[in-house]
Every structure is written in C-alpha cells, then in structure tokens.
Design an enzyme around this catalytic site. Structure first.
Site, PDB file in Angstrom:
ATOM      1  N   SER A   1     -15.053   5.739   0.140  1.00 49.32           N
ATOM      2  CA  SER A   1     -13.629   6.062   0.231  1.00 49.32           C
ATOM      3  C   SER A   1     -13.401   7.471   0.752  1.00 49.32           C
ATOM      4  CB  SER A   1     -12.971   5.931  -1.148  1.00 49.32           C
ATOM      5  OG  SER A   1     -13.573   6.828  -2.076  1.00 49.32           O
TER       6      SER A   1
ATOM      7  N   ASN B   1      -6.150   7.266   1.789  1.00 53.21           N
ATOM      8  CA  ASN B   1      -6.488   8.459   1.010  1.00 53.21           C
ATOM      9  C   ASN B   1      -6.074   9.751   1.708  1.00 53.21           C
ATOM     10  OD1 ASN B   1      -7.474   7.104  -1.191  1.00 53.21           O
ATOM     11  ND2 ASN B   1      -9.585   7.128  -0.498  1.00 53.21           N
TER      12      ASN B   1
END
Length: 321
Positions: free
Chosen positions: A152, A225
């Site tokens: 991520s 993100n």
C-alpha cells in the site's frame, strides 16, 4: 527474512493443461493463483479469488499461520453464505466447503508458484523482505506468470528493481483494500517497465473476481492513499493546534462532507502505526515528497504509537474501543 524461513510444503491443488502461455487456457485466464502471505489481506485475496472459481494456493511461514488464515476465510465465508442462502443451512455449508476446496495451503513459496498464472505478494511492508521473496518467486514461477505486490505504500518499481528485465516487465501492483471481500476497488499500478499486456491481464483478473480496477502510475500512495494520508494528517494537525476535538472533527466531516467515517475514526481503523510508517517513509524517501510539510512527522501521532494506542486493533487509539 520471510522467504528464507519457508521450508516444507503442503501438496498444492492439481490443474491440468500445458505449461506454455499461448497453449494454456488455465494460465491465460489466470485460473491458478498463488497468494504469498496468509494474514488478513492475503487471506482476503485468496477468499475472493476462490469464490470466483480460481484455484488458489495460500502461502505462509508456518502451518499455524496457514491454519489461522484458513479459519479467517472460513469465518468470512460463513457470513457471506448466511446472506446468500438465509434459509438454507445445507446450501450455506455447500458454498463454504466449495470455496475452501479451491484453496490449498503451503509453506513453500517456490512449490506454490510453480504453475501459477498470477503471484500476489501480501507480506510485511518491508522492501528488503519483499525483494528477497520476489527473487525466489520469479526464479520458480513460469516465465509468463504475472508478478504482483499488494503493497500500500512501497514503490512497485523499487520492489522489482533487483529482478531481471523480463521479470520487471511482468511486475505490477495489485493493491486491494481491507476488508478485501467487501471493498470493490483494486488499484492496478503500472511501472515504466511493465508491459501493457501484463497490465491488461491484471485488470482482467480484477474484473474476473468482481472488483473494479483503477489503473495508475507507480507513485507514492498510488491514488487512494496519496489523497487519504494528507487528509488524515491535516486532521491530526487541527487537533494539535487546538482547533477542535476528534469527535467534533469527525462529526463535521461526516455531516458536512458526507463521509461515512471521520478522519480520526479512519485513522484508528487503518492503524496509527501504519499511518506513521507510511508518512515517515514518504517524508524521508518518497519520490518527490522528501521534506513535504504534508507528510511531516506529527508529535501527537508519535506519542500515541509509542504508548501503544494503535487504533481499533489495539482496542484504543484516538478513541477507546
């Protein structure tokens, strides 16, 4: 390192078909998947792939870790089955058993990827561990297998950098979101070296397992993100400046912006240690982000992490659970 502690294997599922890409319908359609890492994310990926009729081998460092992953999948499948067949216990059991039958367990990554069309890594967010693991996976997997990381926060290109040119052309990011069975998005991350046909195969796989792919360039945080982290960090800075308390900030964003969760609720759900790890990494070494005040360390965040208030998983973060 993760790859180095893999020793023995549990027999994997057998699928028929030739090994060559052009002659193997199973591999061309990515019917055989290896998921390396049996934690919450890896188990969720394995569950979703098996639910959509893919043969999956789930890999982890020990049988105990694999048993935990399988138990997590079984529990999740039972919830799905109750919704799918609310008044039919027999159908519920058949659904759960059918999906679990398509998931093999292994402690040997090399054996698990030997006939895989797609290899998805979902291990700890440590670039050295991932690089060492992919060196072993790329050597053992078929020459046409797609290699993918579920990271991520780490650059896909840096994870793939030590590999040979051919492996780098077959390397992409497949970033799933937690909880995988419920979250519809998959970010498909392309590096400058990734072959367009490989990106297309990754997109097709995401669609085949019921997800909606969003393709993006390899950049810190990808899409979600990269937008979420500044939002959460600015909320923490509002708290540090004494502008408002967490509950009031969360209420304002839920009722004023229509968000389902406020930023502090989201921080606790993601994990404060995870947020700190990502933000500190970007501030120190993120491509184009070094020294960016958006990602500057937060004294409040550091204090909470140091005291063990990590969020929902610890029973306490910005809120108590």
């Amino acid at each position: 390192m993760f790859a180095a502690v893999f020793r023995s294997s549990v027999p994997a599922i057998r699928v028929s078909g030739a090994r060559g890409f052009s002659g193997s319908a199973a591999r061309a359609s990515m019917q055989r998947i290896a998921v390396v890492g049996g934690g919450q994310m890896g188990s969720g990926i394995a569950q979703v792939a098996a639910t959509h009729n893919h043969d999956v081998t789930l890999v982890d460092v020990s049988q105990a870790a694999l048993d935990r992953g399988r138990a997590y999948i079984a529990k999740s499948l039972k919830r799905v089955a109750k919704k799918k067949f609310p008044d039919d216990a027999s159908a519920q059991g058949g659904f759960v058993d059918g999906v679990l039958a398509r998931i093999a367990l292994s402690t040997s990554p090399e054996a698990a990827v030997r006939d895989a069309a797609l290899v998805v890594e979902a291990v700890v967010e440590n670039i050295a561990v991932k690089q060492q693991l992919f060196a072993a996976l790329a050597a053992a997997a078929p020459a046409d297998a797609v290699l993918a990381s579920n990271t991520s926060s780490l650059p896909i290109g840096k994870i793939a950098a030590p590999l040979g040119a051919d492996a780098r052309r077959r390397f992409v990011g497949l970033h799933f979101f937690n909880p995988v069975p419920q979250m519809k998005l998959v970010e498909v991350v392309r590096t400058d070296e990734a072959a367009p046909a490989v990106v297309d195969r990754a997109v097709a796989f995401a669609k085949a397992i019921g997800k909606t792919p969003a393709v993006c360039k390899d950049t810190p945080g990808f899409i979600v993100n990269r937008l979420l982290l500044p939002y959460m960090m600015e909320a923490i800075r509002l708290l540090e400046r004494g502008v408002a308390e967490p509950r009031d900030i969360d209420t304002a964003m839920k009722l004023g912006a229509g968000y389902p969760m406020g930023p502090f609720e989201l921080c606790d759900y993601v994990g404060l240690d995870t947020i700190k790890f990502i933000v500190d990494g970007w501030h120190q070494d993120g491509d184009g982000l070094q020294g960016n005040p958006l990602f500057a360390p937060s004294a409040k965040l550091d204090e909470l992490v140091k005291s063990g208030r990590l969020g929902v998983k610890a029973g306490k973060g910005f809120y108590d659970y």
